[in-house]
Design a protein around this motif. Structure first.
Motif, PDB file in Angstrom:
ATOM      1  N   ARG A  35     134.125 -20.762  37.086  1.00 33.54           N
ATOM      2  CA  ARG A  35     135.284 -21.349  36.412  1.00 33.54           C
ATOM      3  C   ARG A  35     135.492 -22.757  36.964  1.00 33.54           C
ATOM      4  O   ARG A  35     135.215 -23.020  38.142  1.00 33.54           O
ATOM      5  CB  ARG A  35     136.533 -20.485  36.681  1.00 33.54           C
ATOM      6  N   ASP A  36     135.966 -23.653  36.132  1.00 33.16           N
ATOM      7  CA  ASP A  36     136.326 -24.988  36.616  1.00 33.16           C
ATOM      8  C   ASP A  36     137.287 -25.601  35.607  1.00 33.16           C
ATOM      9  O   ASP A  36     137.250 -25.248  34.415  1.00 33.16           O
ATOM     10  CB  ASP A  36     135.091 -25.873  36.780  1.00 33.16           C
ATOM     11  N   MET A  37     138.129 -26.508  36.078  1.00 32.25           N
ATOM     12  CA  MET A  37     139.101 -27.127  35.183  1.00 32.25           C
ATOM     13  C   MET A  37     138.562 -28.415  34.552  1.00 32.25           C
ATOM     14  O   MET A  37     139.228 -29.011  33.709  1.00 32.25           O
ATOM     15  CB  MET A  37     140.422 -27.378  35.909  1.00 32.25           C
ATOM     16  N   ASN A  38     137.361 -28.832  34.943  1.00 35.95           N
ATOM     17  CA  ASN A  38     136.751 -30.033  34.389  1.00 35.95           C
ATOM     18  C   ASN A  38     135.771 -29.617  33.287  1.00 35.95           C
ATOM     19  O   ASN A  38     134.744 -28.990  33.567  1.00 35.95           O
ATOM     20  CB  ASN A  38     136.028 -30.805  35.486  1.00 35.95           C
ATOM     21  N   LEU A  46     136.616 -22.244  31.339  1.00 35.71           N
ATOM     22  CA  LEU A  46     137.331 -23.502  31.555  1.00 35.71           C
ATOM     23  C   LEU A  46     138.781 -23.206  31.888  1.00 35.71           C
ATOM     24  O   LEU A  46     139.457 -22.478  31.156  1.00 35.71           O
ATOM     25  CB  LEU A  46     137.245 -24.373  30.294  1.00 35.71           C
ATOM     26  N   GLY A  47     139.234 -23.760  32.994  1.00 40.24           N
ATOM     27  CA  GLY A  47     140.632 -23.583  33.363  1.00 40.24           C
ATOM     28  C   GLY A  47     140.818 -23.537  34.861  1.00 40.24           C
ATOM     29  O   GLY A  47     139.862 -23.332  35.619  1.00 40.24           O
ATOM     30  N   GLU A  90     145.024 -19.609  36.566  1.00 40.43           N
ATOM     31  CA  GLU A  90     145.054 -18.827  35.327  1.00 40.43           C
ATOM     32  C   GLU A  90     144.203 -17.561  35.404  1.00 40.43           C
ATOM     33  O   GLU A  90     144.164 -16.785  34.447  1.00 40.43           O
ATOM     34  CB  GLU A  90     144.573 -19.701  34.162  1.00 40.43           C
ATOM     35  N   VAL A  91     143.514 -17.354  36.524  1.00 37.42           N
ATOM     36  CA  VAL A  91     142.673 -16.159  36.672  1.00 37.42           C
ATOM     37  C   VAL A  91     143.572 -14.928  36.813  1.00 37.42           C
ATOM     38  O   VAL A  91     144.485 -14.902  37.641  1.00 37.42           O
ATOM     39  CB  VAL A  91     141.738 -16.280  37.901  1.00 37.42           C
ATOM     40  N   GLU A  92     143.302 -13.904  36.024  1.00 37.67           N
ATOM     41  CA  GLU A  92     144.113 -12.687  36.066  1.00 37.67           C
ATOM     42  C   GLU A  92     143.350 -11.482  36.609  1.00 37.67           C
ATOM     43  O   GLU A  92     143.949 -10.543  37.129  1.00 37.67           O
ATOM     44  CB  GLU A  92     144.641 -12.362  34.665  1.00 37.67           C
ATOM     45  N   ALA A  93     142.026 -11.492  36.481  1.00 40.27           N
ATOM     46  CA  ALA A  93     141.224 -10.357  36.963  1.00 40.27           C
ATOM     47  C   ALA A  93     141.190 -10.334  38.488  1.00 40.27           C
ATOM     48  O   ALA A  93     141.477 -11.340  39.162  1.00 40.27           O
ATOM     49  CB  ALA A  93     139.802 -10.452  36.402  1.00 40.27           C
ATOM     50  N   LEU A 129     146.003 -26.652  48.882  1.00 41.77           N
ATOM     51  CA  LEU A 129     146.769 -25.474  49.289  1.00 41.77           C
ATOM     52  C   LEU A 129     147.086 -24.602  48.085  1.00 41.77           C
ATOM     53  O   LEU A 129     147.028 -23.369  48.164  1.00 41.77           O
ATOM     54  CB  LEU A 129     148.064 -25.912  49.989  1.00 41.77           C
ATOM     55  N   GLY A 130     147.397 -25.233  46.964  1.00 41.23           N
ATOM     56  CA  GLY A 130     147.675 -24.473  45.747  1.00 41.23           C
ATOM     57  C   GLY A 130     146.474 -23.648  45.300  1.00 41.23           C
ATOM     58  O   GLY A 130     146.625 -22.504  44.847  1.00 41.23           O
ATOM     59  N   ILE A 131     145.271 -24.200  45.440  1.00 42.55           N
ATOM     60  CA  ILE A 131     144.051 -23.465  45.084  1.00 42.55           C
ATOM     61  C   ILE A 131     143.889 -22.240  45.980  1.00 42.55           C
ATOM     62  O   ILE A 131     143.586 -21.134  45.509  1.00 42.55           O
ATOM     63  CB  ILE A 131     142.826 -24.388  45.184  1.00 42.55           C
TER      64      ILE A 131
END
Length: 320
Positions: A210-213, A235-236, A240-243, A266-268
């Motif tokens: 996954r990546d946001m870019n 993408l994202g 947003e990961v739920e699993a 830190l958020g990551i």
């Protein structure tokens, strides 16, 4: 005649540079729950040697004894039936003085054991290759398996970043994160160009990326397909990961090509907390305080060097 039965032990030999030693030892600890500086290790854990960028070969122990004479005596009871074979004396750097044998001595020993075994020897295309090795005062003979440098084939990718992990480091990181793949689900939620994904997927690890870019997501998908592999890359952001996954791998060299702040990093890490029990962080700067604040405890670590460039590999578990 003696039936060859595995003892349940394996001997692995290693090759690595001084810069790679700490990374190799962390991979060893992940595989075997112990490490060594001697470039040879004995364990009851079976690992395909081609998984590691550092393992040269593996001997699955069939015969062992306190002396070469004991191995010769046991070899004389072995009947290969219709299978051809050859015997090789492993070439290993870093053996203790008591275990060292010179070149001519090795060739003579190979011939002695080959002559003792009942069967047809074939030095070019044998059905079975036996490896012989002295280790810690004992002698071992077993099925020999040489490592294939699979990672080497992945060095040239259609899409690359100069700051991406090397294939050797990426492969080791995948092994550190998932030493035993069976039943394990993994995620690389900041996968970049997919270097870790390619190595993990090539070893049969169940991993998604996954990546946001969007540009690197496209590049990661292209790299995976280029090597005939199949893997999902979404993408994202990680938030947003739920699993739920057994392990997450987060490579954090973000300040090299984005403007992520410490708060973003830190958020990551905090976003990883609800989705995994185990976390492997790759970082160019120490972030122990962030890892702790995110709810993880550090269980192991190493420095991976590439010249003057250093990366930390940090293994974490969700804190109790």
């Amino acid at each position: 005649m003696k039936q060859l039965t595995a003892t349940g032990d394996y001997i692995y030999t290693y090759a690595y540079t001084n810069d790679e030693k700490n990374l190799c030892q962390l991979e060893m600890r992940s595989f075997f729950e112990k490490d060594t500086s001697s470039k040879i290790i004995k364990s009851g854990v079976a690992i395909d040697p081609s998984r590691s960028p550092f393992i040269k070969e593996r001997v699955e122990v069939l015969l062992e004894g306190d002396s070469l004479q004991e191995i010769l005596r046991q070899s004389a009871e072995v009947d290969m039936d219709q299978l051809t074979f050859k015997v090789i004396f492993l070439k290993i750097n870093g053996l203790t003085e008591q275990d060292q044998v010179d070149y001519s001595g090795k060739r003579n020993i190979e011939r002695e054991i080959g002559s003792a075994i009942t069967g047809e020897a074939d030095v070019h295309h044998p059905d079975v290759t036996f490896g012989l090795i002295p280790f810690e005062g004992r002698w071992y003979l077993g099925r020999y398996l040489q490592s294939e440098p699979v990672w080497f084939k992945h060095m040239k990718k259609p899409r690359e970043y100069s700051t991406a992990l090397s294939t050797r480091v990426a492969r080791a990181v995948a092994n550190i994160a998932v030493p035993q793949p069976e039943g394990i689900k993994a995620i690389d939620p900041c996968c970049g160009i997919g270097t870790v994904l390619v190595e993990a997927l090539s070893m049969g690890i169940d991993i998604v990326g996954r990546d946001m870019n969007p540009l690197v997501v496209d590049g990661s998908r292209e790299n995976i397909a280029h090597f005939g592999l199949t893997g999902e890359v979404a993408l994202g952001p990680i938030a947003e990961v739920e699993a739920i996954y057994d392990v997450a791998i987060i490579d954090m060299p973000y300040n090299l090509y984005t403007h992520a702040t410490p708060a973003d990093q830190l958020g990551i890490l905090k976003a990883a907390y609800p989705i995994t029990e185990k976390l492997v962080v790759v970082t160019i700067e120490t972030m122990d305080h962030m890892i702790k604040e995110a709810g993880f405890a550090i269980t192991d670590r190493c420095i991976a060097k590439k010249g003057l460039f250093l990366r930390e590999i940090v293994v974490c578990q969700k804190a109790v």
